[in-house]
Design a protein around this motif. Structure first.
Motif, PDB file in Angstrom:
ATOM      1  N   PRO A  68      37.772  15.842  65.343  1.00 32.73           N
ATOM      2  CA  PRO A  68      37.130  16.173  64.079  1.00 32.73           C
ATOM      3  C   PRO A  68      36.175  17.277  64.161  1.00 32.73           C
ATOM      4  O   PRO A  68      35.938  18.198  63.141  1.00 32.73           O
ATOM      5  CB  PRO A  68      36.770  14.781  63.528  1.00 32.73           C
ATOM      6  CG  PRO A  68      37.350  13.913  64.367  1.00 32.73           C
ATOM      7  CD  PRO A  68      37.563  14.603  65.828  1.00 32.73           C
ATOM      8  N   VAL A  69      35.457  17.450  65.164  1.00 32.79           N
ATOM      9  CA  VAL A  69      34.168  18.321  64.978  1.00 32.79           C
ATOM     10  C   VAL A  69      34.740  19.948  65.154  1.00 32.79           C
ATOM     11  O   VAL A  69      34.092  20.762  64.920  1.00 32.79           O
ATOM     12  CB  VAL A  69      33.010  18.016  65.968  1.00 32.79           C
ATOM     13  CG1 VAL A  69      32.427  16.888  65.646  1.00 32.79           C
ATOM     14  CG2 VAL A  69      33.542  18.130  67.408  1.00 32.79           C
ATOM     15  N   ASP A 111      29.500  17.794  59.614  1.00 38.83           N
ATOM     16  CA  ASP A 111      29.426  18.028  58.102  1.00 38.83           C
ATOM     17  C   ASP A 111      29.592  16.693  57.459  1.00 38.83           C
ATOM     18  O   ASP A 111      30.172  15.841  58.253  1.00 38.83           O
ATOM     19  CB  ASP A 111      29.827  19.355  57.424  1.00 38.83           C
ATOM     20  CG  ASP A 111      31.437  19.341  57.360  1.00 38.83           C
ATOM     21  OD1 ASP A 111      31.952  18.440  58.159  1.00 38.83           O
ATOM     22  OD2 ASP A 111      31.804  19.922  56.781  1.00 38.83           O
ATOM     23  N   LYS A 112      29.757  16.641  56.181  1.00 39.53           N
ATOM     24  CA  LYS A 112      30.321  15.266  55.564  1.00 39.53           C
ATOM     25  C   LYS A 112      31.915  15.060  56.013  1.00 39.53           C
ATOM     26  O   LYS A 112      32.033  13.702  56.000  1.00 39.53           O
ATOM     27  CB  LYS A 112      30.119  15.351  54.256  1.00 39.53           C
ATOM     28  CG  LYS A 112      31.095  16.403  53.396  1.00 39.53           C
ATOM     29  CD  LYS A 112      30.829  16.543  51.837  1.00 39.53           C
ATOM     30  CE  LYS A 112      31.643  17.630  51.351  1.00 39.53           C
ATOM     31  NZ  LYS A 112      30.932  18.167  50.162  1.00 39.53           N
ATOM     32  N   SER A 205      21.240  12.531  59.338  1.00 39.09           N
ATOM     33  CA  SER A 205      20.486  13.161  58.310  1.00 39.09           C
ATOM     34  C   SER A 205      20.949  13.677  57.432  1.00 39.09           C
ATOM     35  O   SER A 205      20.282  14.041  56.279  1.00 39.09           O
ATOM     36  CB  SER A 205      19.462  14.365  59.239  1.00 39.09           C
ATOM     37  OG  SER A 205      20.303  15.435  59.507  1.00 39.09           O
ATOM     38  N   GLY A 206      21.993  14.047  57.458  1.00 36.28           N
ATOM     39  CA  GLY A 206      22.990  14.623  56.541  1.00 36.28           C
ATOM     40  C   GLY A 206      22.744  16.168  56.428  1.00 36.28           C
ATOM     41  O   GLY A 206      23.339  16.895  55.476  1.00 36.28           O
ATOM     42  N   ILE A 207      21.902  16.695  57.388  1.00 32.93           N
ATOM     43  CA  ILE A 207      21.758  18.394  57.437  1.00 32.93           C
ATOM     44  C   ILE A 207      22.945  18.690  58.301  1.00 32.93           C
ATOM     45  O   ILE A 207      23.064  18.347  59.682  1.00 32.93           O
ATOM     46  CB  ILE A 207      20.373  18.476  58.269  1.00 32.93           C
ATOM     47  CG1 ILE A 207      19.279  17.964  57.509  1.00 32.93           C
ATOM     48  CG2 ILE A 207      20.286  20.205  58.289  1.00 32.93           C
ATOM     49  CD1 ILE A 207      18.228  18.707  56.773  1.00 32.93           C
ATOM     50  N   ASN A 208      23.862  19.511  57.734  1.00 31.33           N
ATOM     51  CA  ASN A 208      24.951  19.963  58.587  1.00 31.33           C
ATOM     52  C   ASN A 208      24.628  20.473  59.942  1.00 31.33           C
ATOM     53  O   ASN A 208      23.730  21.240  60.099  1.00 31.33           O
ATOM     54  CB  ASN A 208      25.900  21.230  57.661  1.00 31.33           C
ATOM     55  CG  ASN A 208      26.583  20.481  56.594  1.00 31.33           C
ATOM     56  OD1 ASN A 208      26.694  19.189  56.493  1.00 31.33           O
ATOM     57  ND2 ASN A 208      27.106  21.425  55.709  1.00 31.33           N
ATOM     58  N   ARG A 209      25.160  20.167  60.898  1.00 33.69           N
ATOM     59  CA  ARG A 209      25.047  20.828  62.265  1.00 33.69           C
ATOM     60  C   ARG A 209      26.079  21.719  62.692  1.00 33.69           C
ATOM     61  O   ARG A 209      27.366  21.356  62.565  1.00 33.69           O
ATOM     62  CB  ARG A 209      25.164  19.614  63.220  1.00 33.69           C
ATOM     63  CG  ARG A 209      24.707  19.837  64.946  1.00 33.69           C
ATOM     64  CD  ARG A 209      25.282  19.285  65.722  1.00 33.69           C
ATOM     65  NE  ARG A 209      26.676  19.835  66.023  1.00 33.69           N
ATOM     66  CZ  ARG A 209      27.636  19.652  66.936  1.00 33.69           C
ATOM     67  NH1 ARG A 209      27.215  18.564  67.756  1.00 33.69           N
ATOM     68  NH2 ARG A 209      28.786  19.893  66.955  1.00 33.69           N
TER      69      ARG A 209
END
Ligand code: AKG
Ligand code: FE2
Length: 267
Positions: A68-69, A111-112, A205-209
């Motif tokens: 998925p990443v 991300d989400k 954290s919800g901050i996109n990596r």
């Protein structure tokens, strides 16, 4: 008590620096380059990423079921050639010599749509051509444990390729490796031997990596796609696309056959 390697333990605190240290990298199989890319260059990449993300990915994207990443969408022009940035060649030359080629360039993002962990693995078992390869992980966002930053098992590349592809069970070994989860900022990058064990936690954290993953290798490898520096050292090339076609019979072909049989039996 598990064995630890004194030669790795001795240098693991030198794993991050503004200056590449080839002898540390040889021991650890991973190195964090700090402030290696000029801010103006990184800012251009970030701007192109943000425009691309907002226009084409933010609403929905085609998530790769097998990984998925790993972003499946075609990168815009500047991001597609990030690997040409001279800071990468400068480090790669110290590992591979003066002739260095690209094996693959892609993005790995959390991300989400792909927030989950990535299990402990090595990459070499998924590669074609020669096994002398490294990944460059290039963050365009902040990266830390909270947004799914990667953990590296320093020295584990010394075991080489483990014979199958999938999730490694570290408990099945007598050895133990120092685990490092470096915090990264845009301008830094990580270089990792492709045999090194690595994993990453979920993005909580919800901050996109956002990171590029550029795989590099000596320019004598026939799977090379482009040069980072020097000249080609091979007269033959082949495409790694659809590599299953190279086999008359194989593990993957058997899995496909069994899966078809299972689906037919269930119907
Ligand atoms: O993005 C990550 O956290 C790890 C990705 C990875 O190791 C891979 O795709 O091989
Ligand atoms: Fe990986």
């Amino acid at each position: 008590m598990k064995k630890t390697l004194a030669s790795v333990e001795a240098v693991v605190d030198q794993i991050a620096s503004d200056t590449f240290n080839p002898s540390v990298f040889k021991e650890t199989g991973v190195f964090v380059m700090r402030n290696a890319i000029a801010p103006a260059v990184v800012q251009e990449w970030q701007a192109e990423w943000q425009a691309f993300y907002d226009a084409q990915l933010a609403e929905s994207r085609a998530v790769n079921k097998a990984n998925p990443v790993s972003l499946t969408e075609q990168l815009p022009p500047k991001l597609a050639v990030m690997y040409k940035e001279p800071a990468f060649a400068k480090v790669c030359k110290q590992i591979f010599g003066e002739h260095v080629a690209l094996y693959n360039h892609r993005f790995v993002i959390k991300d989400k749509f792909s927030p989950n962990k990535v299990f402990l693995h090595q990459d070499s078992c998924y590669h074609l051509g020669n096994l002398n390869k490294c990944s460059l992980f290039v963050p365009l966002s902040e990266v830390n444990a909270d947004n799914g930053g990667m953990t590296f098992y320093a020295g584990s590349h010394k075991l080489g390729v483990l014979g199958d592809a999938g999730e490694i069970n570290p408990d099945s070994f007598d050895f133990e490796w120092p685990k490092i989860t470096p915090e990264l900022s845009p301008g830094d990058f990580v270089i990792m031997n492709s045999a090194l064990w690595h994993e990453s936690g979920p993005n909580v954290s919800g901050i996109n990596r956002i990171m590029a993953d550029t795989i590099v290798q000596p320019a004598d490898d026939p799977t090379g796609k482009d040069l980072l520096c020097g000249e080609w050292q091979t007269e033959i090339f082949y495409s790694t696309a659809n590599y299953i076609r190279f086999f008359a019979n194989s593990r993957v072909l058997k899995l496909i056959k069994y899966e078809k049989e299972r689906a037919a039996a269930a119907a």
